[in-house]
Motif scaffolding. Structure first.
Motif, PDB file in Angstrom:
ATOM      1  N   THR A 112       0.708  -1.311   0.202  1.00 25.15           N
ATOM      2  CA  THR A 112      -0.071  -0.083  -0.034  1.00 25.15           C
ATOM      3  C   THR A 112       0.853   1.367  -0.021  1.00 25.15           C
ATOM      4  O   THR A 112       2.054   1.263   0.729  1.00 25.15           O
ATOM      5  N   ALA A 113       0.533   2.290  -0.918  1.00 24.35           N
ATOM      6  CA  ALA A 113       1.370   3.430  -0.904  1.00 24.35           C
ATOM      7  C   ALA A 113       0.372   4.639  -1.002  1.00 24.35           C
ATOM      8  O   ALA A 113      -0.780   4.260  -1.595  1.00 24.35           O
ATOM      9  N   GLN A 114       0.704   5.989  -0.891  1.00 26.00           N
ATOM     10  CA  GLN A 114      -0.126   7.117  -0.865  1.00 26.00           C
ATOM     11  C   GLN A 114       0.351   7.706  -2.225  1.00 26.00           C
ATOM     12  O   GLN A 114       1.392   7.988  -2.478  1.00 26.00           O
ATOM     13  N   VAL A 115      -0.690   8.128  -3.090  1.00 26.49           N
ATOM     14  CA  VAL A 115      -0.620   8.642  -4.462  1.00 26.49           C
ATOM     15  C   VAL A 115      -0.972  10.068  -4.117  1.00 26.49           C
ATOM     16  O   VAL A 115      -2.057  10.569  -3.882  1.00 26.49           O
ATOM     17  N   PRO A 116       0.001  11.193  -4.552  1.00 19.33           N
ATOM     18  CA  PRO A 116      -0.299  12.672  -4.481  1.00 19.33           C
ATOM     19  C   PRO A 116      -1.010  13.095  -5.583  1.00 19.33           C
ATOM     20  O   PRO A 116      -0.587  12.952  -6.750  1.00 19.33           O
ATOM     21  N   VAL A 117      -2.182  13.647  -5.473  1.00 17.23           N
ATOM     22  CA  VAL A 117      -2.790  14.383  -6.765  1.00 17.23           C
ATOM     23  C   VAL A 117      -2.842  15.832  -6.644  1.00 17.23           C
ATOM     24  O   VAL A 117      -3.457  16.383  -5.567  1.00 17.23           O
ATOM     25  N   PHE A 118      -2.252  16.492  -7.647  1.00 18.32           N
ATOM     26  CA  PHE A 118      -2.310  17.991  -7.658  1.00 18.32           C
ATOM     27  C   PHE A 118      -3.194  18.702  -8.680  1.00 18.32           C
ATOM     28  O   PHE A 118      -3.675  18.259  -9.582  1.00 18.32           O
ATOM     29  N   GLU A 119      -3.340  19.872  -8.407  1.00 17.99           N
ATOM     30  CA  GLU A 119      -4.238  20.783  -9.256  1.00 17.99           C
ATOM     31  C   GLU A 119      -3.528  20.761 -10.453  1.00 17.99           C
ATOM     32  O   GLU A 119      -2.248  21.070 -10.693  1.00 17.99           O
ATOM     33  N   LEU A 120      -4.256  21.143 -11.585  1.00 12.83           N
ATOM     34  CA  LEU A 120      -3.694  21.397 -12.918  1.00 12.83           C
ATOM     35  C   LEU A 120      -3.385  22.981 -12.825  1.00 12.83           C
ATOM     36  O   LEU A 120      -3.964  23.875 -11.999  1.00 12.83           O
ATOM     37  N   PRO A 121      -2.412  23.425 -13.517  1.00 15.30           N
ATOM     38  CA  PRO A 121      -2.075  25.012 -13.567  1.00 15.30           C
ATOM     39  C   PRO A 121      -3.249  25.593 -14.142  1.00 15.30           C
ATOM     40  O   PRO A 121      -3.628  24.970 -15.193  1.00 15.30           O
ATOM     41  N   SER A 122      -3.024  26.820 -13.968  1.00  7.44           N
ATOM     42  CA  SER A 122      -4.444  27.544 -14.817  1.00  7.44           C
ATOM     43  C   SER A 122      -3.451  28.505 -15.635  1.00  7.44           C
ATOM     44  O   SER A 122      -2.978  29.717 -15.105  1.00  7.44           O
ATOM     45  N   PRO A 123      -3.106  28.191 -16.894  1.00  2.00           N
ATOM     46  CA  PRO A 123      -2.396  29.121 -17.611  1.00  2.00           C
ATOM     47  C   PRO A 123      -3.149  30.459 -17.960  1.00  2.00           C
ATOM     48  O   PRO A 123      -4.384  30.403 -18.225  1.00  2.00           O
ATOM     49  N   ASP A 124      -2.590  31.425 -18.053  1.00  2.00           N
ATOM     50  CA  ASP A 124      -3.150  32.694 -18.534  1.00  2.00           C
ATOM     51  C   ASP A 124      -1.915  33.748 -18.852  1.00  2.00           C
ATOM     52  O   ASP A 124      -0.834  33.567 -18.312  1.00  2.00           O
ATOM     53  N   PHE A 125      -2.229  34.433 -19.687  1.00  2.00           N
ATOM     54  CA  PHE A 125      -1.158  35.779 -20.165  1.00  2.00           C
ATOM     55  C   PHE A 125      -2.150  36.968 -20.763  1.00  2.00           C
ATOM     56  O   PHE A 125      -3.255  36.885 -20.967  1.00  2.00           O
ATOM     57  N   SER A 126      -1.528  37.866 -20.774  1.00  5.11           N
ATOM     58  CA  SER A 126      -2.093  39.394 -21.186  1.00  5.11           C
ATOM     59  C   SER A 126      -1.090  39.633 -22.348  1.00  5.11           C
ATOM     60  O   SER A 126       0.219  39.360 -22.491  1.00  5.11           O
ATOM     61  N   PHE A 127      -1.737  40.313 -23.287  1.00  2.00           N
ATOM     62  CA  PHE A 127      -1.244  40.787 -24.435  1.00  2.00           C
ATOM     63  C   PHE A 127      -1.285  42.238 -24.690  1.00  2.00           C
ATOM     64  O   PHE A 127      -2.360  42.858 -24.495  1.00  2.00           O
ATOM     65  N   THR A 128      -0.144  42.884 -24.702  1.00  2.72           N
ATOM     66  CA  THR A 128      -0.298  44.371 -25.111  1.00  2.72           C
ATOM     67  C   THR A 128       0.394  44.488 -26.389  1.00  2.72           C
ATOM     68  O   THR A 128       1.502  44.083 -26.782  1.00  2.72           O
ATOM     69  N   PRO A 129      -0.630  45.060 -27.346  1.00  7.32           N
ATOM     70  CA  PRO A 129      -0.055  45.264 -28.656  1.00  7.32           C
ATOM     71  C   PRO A 129       1.102  46.317 -28.580  1.00  7.32           C
ATOM     72  O   PRO A 129       1.207  47.245 -27.742  1.00  7.32           O
ATOM     73  N   ALA A 130       2.221  45.997 -29.552  1.00  4.58           N
ATOM     74  CA  ALA A 130       3.343  46.917 -29.539  1.00  4.58           C
ATOM     75  C   ALA A 130       2.935  47.854 -30.530  1.00  4.58           C
ATOM     76  O   ALA A 130       2.214  48.224 -31.254  1.00  4.58           O
TER      77      ALA A 130
END
Length: 208
Positions: A190-208
């Motif tokens: 028997t062992a413990q398996v750790p389960v993690f949240e998925l990352p929440s990718p995000d970014f902002s874009f500023t026109p040049a």
């Protein structure tokens, strides 16, 4: 030697070196011996070996004594003993039963003790709502592994040397693996398996 129990006439003829002969007849009571046969199942190392003996006193007045020889320098005088062997190998087992009338019978059989498998698996990080592979790293004993049985906390049971599950919550979840060999020997881990949240990718874009 008479083949059957009961009274039989025995004849003794004695001849001298000079060629002279004499004869004596004697009525002999041949007592019955018990009847016995023995079977021993294949046993997994660490479990008790339970031999099965079929015994009939056959008119010997009942069974007076039992003498078991287990093949590992140990004995027993019990009628139905159990025995724990300390190493995996084939042993020669013998049972001698003696009737109340003093006559005895012997039966023998081989006792095969086999190595069980060793259960193992490697734990890696799991991600929420993402297929996760349970991969056995178990090793076989004397015989091959026939069944891999996984019990996953909150998700239930899955089978296979490699099995796939998907965790629907984060945290540590208990996973139990039981492996069973072709002859029914088993081991579990028997062992413990750790389960993690998925990352929440995000970014902002500023026109040049």
């Amino acid at each position: 030697i008479p083949a059957d129990a009961g009274f039989s006439e025995v004849e003794l003829i004695f001849t001298t070196l000079a060629g002279c002969t004499s004869q004596v007849d004697q009525l002999v009571n041949v007592l019955p011996s018990p009847l016995v046969s023995l079977e021993v199942p294949i046993t997994c190392l660490g479990e008790l070996t339970v031999p099965s003996a079929s015994i009939d006193d056959n008119g010997a007045g009942g069974i007076d004594t039992y003498a078991w020889f287990f093949g590992d320098n140990t004995t027993s005088s019990q009628a139905s003993p159990q025995h724990l062997y300390t190493s995996a190998q084939t042993y020669f087992m013998e049972l001698q039963v003696t009737g109340v009338n003093g006559c005895y019978a012997i039966a023998d059989a081989t006792a095969e003790v086999i190595e069980p498998p060793v259960a193992d698996f490697t734990v890696t990080n799991a991600c929420l709502d993402t297929p996760y592979l349970l991969i056995s790293a178990s090793t076989a004993g004397t015989d091959a592994i026939a069944l891999w049985d996984w019990e996953v906390e909150t998700l239930g049971e899955v089978q296979g040397e490699v099995a796939e599950v998907t965790f629907d919550d984060t945290g540590f979840f208990e996973v139990n693996l039981e492996v069973i060999s072709e002859n029914g020997c088993s081991d579990e881990v028997t062992a413990q398996v750790p389960v993690f949240e998925l990352p929440s990718p995000d970014f902002s874009f500023t026109p040049a």
